[in-house]
Design an enzyme around this catalytic site. Structure first.
Site, PDB file in Angstrom:
ATOM      1  N   VAL A   1      44.718  44.490  48.934  1.00  0.00           N
ATOM      2  CA  VAL A   1      43.549  44.898  48.164  1.00  0.00           C
ATOM      3  C   VAL A   1      43.289  43.819  47.116  1.00  0.00           C
ATOM      4  CG1 VAL A   1      42.725  46.582  46.467  1.00  0.00           C
ATOM      5  CG2 VAL A   1      43.869  47.373  48.541  1.00  0.00           C
TER       6      VAL A   1
ATOM      7  N   GLY B   1      40.867  37.105  44.510  1.00  0.00           N
ATOM      8  CA  GLY B   1      41.055  38.343  43.767  1.00  0.00           C
ATOM      9  C   GLY B   1      42.374  38.423  43.025  1.00  0.00           C
TER      10      GLY B   1
ATOM     11  N   ASP C   1      40.516  42.177  43.928  1.00  0.00           N
ATOM     12  CA  ASP C   1      40.073  42.579  42.597  1.00  0.00           C
ATOM     13  C   ASP C   1      38.856  43.502  42.615  1.00  0.00           C
ATOM     14  OD1 ASP C   1      38.681  40.333  43.696  1.00  0.00           O
ATOM     15  OD2 ASP C   1      37.634  40.112  41.792  1.00  0.00           O
TER      16      ASP C   1
ATOM     17  N   THR D   1      31.733  38.946  49.607  1.00  0.00           N
ATOM     18  CA  THR D   1      31.673  39.837  48.442  1.00  0.00           C
ATOM     19  C   THR D   1      30.300  39.785  47.794  1.00  0.00           C
ATOM     20  OG1 THR D   1      33.990  39.393  47.921  1.00  0.00           O
ATOM     21  CG2 THR D   1      32.662  40.251  46.119  1.00  0.00           C
TER      22      THR D   1
ATOM     23  N   THR E   1      34.037  37.098  41.474  1.00  0.00           N
ATOM     24  CA  THR E   1      34.167  36.800  42.897  1.00  0.00           C
ATOM     25  C   THR E   1      35.175  35.666  43.054  1.00  0.00           C
ATOM     26  OG1 THR E   1      32.954  36.238  44.924  1.00  0.00           O
ATOM     27  CG2 THR E   1      32.195  35.206  42.905  1.00  0.00           C
ATOM     28  N   GLY E   2      35.721  35.548  44.256  1.00  0.00           N
ATOM     29  CA  GLY E   2      36.722  34.514  44.499  1.00  0.00           C
ATOM     30  C   GLY E   2      38.091  35.129  44.742  1.00  0.00           C
TER      31      GLY E   2
HETATM   32  C1  SD4 Z   1      38.752  39.584  46.951  1.00  0.00           C
HETATM   33  N1  SD4 Z   1      37.282  38.836  45.208  1.00  0.00           N
HETATM   34  O1  SD4 Z   1      38.958  40.446  47.790  1.00  0.00           O
HETATM   35  C2  SD4 Z   1      37.324  39.215  46.587  1.00  0.00           C
HETATM   36  C3  SD4 Z   1      36.832  38.180  47.525  1.00  0.00           C
HETATM   37  C4  SD4 Z   1      35.604  37.432  47.135  1.00  0.00           C
HETATM   38  O2  SD4 Z   1      33.921  35.947  47.750  1.00  0.00           O
HETATM   39  O3  SD4 Z   1      35.085  37.523  46.050  1.00  0.00           O
HETATM   40  N2  SD4 Z   1      35.065  36.600  47.997  1.00  0.00           N
HETATM   41  O4  SD4 Z   1      39.669  38.969  46.417  1.00  0.00           O
END
Ligand code: SD4
Length: 349
Positions: free
Chosen positions: A232, A257, A234, A203, A254-255
């Site tokens: 899907v 979602g 965030d 991301t 990020t992270g």
């Molecule tokens: C998600 N937030 O699809 C994204 C993934 C992400 O580093 O941030 N990865 O949930």
């Protein structure tokens, strides 16, 4: 496989109460105050993306153009897990999510989009050319093709191919344990170590303030590797992975979602900035909210927020150590290590 002991930090604790007791944030809040224009983006891929954004900002271009151009670099990169070469879903298909928002509450997003190289630009077209905010799946792809975006063949990168073959052996959607010592994996979003030795993320979120003081943001992702088909995150959800209020500030996430969505993360951060909190303090409050909700499970997930306010103050906060963001303005260009709810851990076996 990462040993579970590796993510238990320092002294032994077994309960959430103990986790809370161990929560420390010793570092003083030293937020970066920048002049305008400025661009910030998540993870180390942000350095290259910021350069492209800066090309726009330094010529008195608009923040909206900067945040689109910036993350397109990441979507383009062969070495990156954001675009078409990224980790596929559990059925073997790469599905992409993206969103964009300007300084006037205009916003657009796409989700579950396949075989299109630049989802961020499709999101912008949704914003500018349709009466809608979000298009998904086959409809988003149909719109993209009608707008002249080429339909690409899916071509997993070598790294993604290997990761998928490896995942197929067990076919388990089970977040790996967090290893806070290396680039700090974050659940199913553990950064991939590429053959080149670089680390990569799936991301990129970017927010920018242009020389007119206007804010915009973008966020683009392949989401969670080996996710359920149709999942899907965030990133394409306005208010979750991205939010911009030009009177107040902008935030991206990020992270994991799912955990960003449940607290309307980026919107919540902006609302706290509206109440007077600094970007870092606002990001921290929403991280704390997630920590409280997750209880003991917080050990297994990473979430990070990155925000800028109207005064050009920049701040971030993550659950686990290791989140970093890239910043660029007229005087500096660097990666900044984020503060986190858990302490950095050193020398854990
Ligand atoms: C998600 N937030 O699809 C994204 C993934 C992400 O580093 O941030 N990865 O949930």
């Amino acid at each position: 496989m990462i040993n579970r002991r590796k993510f238990i930090h320092g002294s032994a604790f077994t309960s959430f109460a103990a986790l809370l007791a161990n929560k420390v944030q010793a570092m003083p809040s030293q937020e970066i105050v920048t002049g305008k224009p400025v661009v910030i983006s998540t993870w180390d891929a942000g350095l290259a993306a910021n350069k492209a954004a800066w090309d726009v900002l330094s010529k008195n271009g608009k923040a909206l153009d900067a945040v689109e151009k910036g993350v397109m670099v990441t979507e383009d990169s062969q070495n990156c897990c954001v675009g078409l070469g990224a980790n596929p879903d559990r059925d073997g298909f790469v599905t992409l999510d993206a969103s964009i928002m300007d300084d006037k509450f205009n916003c657009g997003s796409v989700a579950f989009l396949e075989r299109i190289k630049h989802p961020i630009s499709v999101a912008r077209r949704v914003m500018e050319k349709t009466p809608h905010v979000m298009l998904v799946g086959a409809g988003a792809q149909q719109f993209a093709v009608a707008e002249g975006f080429p339909l690409e063949e899916q071509k997993l990168s070598e790294d993604a191919k290997k990761a998928y073959e490896n995942w197929l052996k067990k076919s388990e959607y089970k977040p790996p344990a967090i290893n806070v010592e290396n680039k700090q994996g974050h659940g199913p979003f553990a950064p991939a170590k590429l053959e080149s030795g670089e680390w990569n993320h799936d991301t990129i979120g970017m927010v920018a303030m242009d020389s007119f003081g206007n804010l915009s943001g973008s966020c683009t992702t392949s989401g969670a590797g080996f996710k359920m088909r149709g999942r899907v995150g965030d990133s394409p959800i306005i208010g979750a992975g991205l939010f911009v209020d030009n009177e107040v500030g902008a935030c991206t996430a990020t992270g994991q979602g799912e955990d960003v969505i449940r607290v309307a993360g980026s919107h919540s951060v902006v609302e706290l900035m509206r109440q007077g909190l600094s970007p870092e303090a606002a990001c921290k409050k929403i991280v704390e909210r997630i920590v409280k909700i997750k209880g003991d499970k917080v050990k297994e997930i990473q979430v990070a927020f990155l925000a800028v306010n109207k005064q050009g103050q920049v701040g971030s906060f993550a659950i686990h150590p290791g989140f970093e963001y890239a910043i660029k303005n007229s005087t500096e260009e660097k990666l900044v290590k984020s503060k986190s709810w858990f302490n950095p851990v050193k020398n854990i076996q």
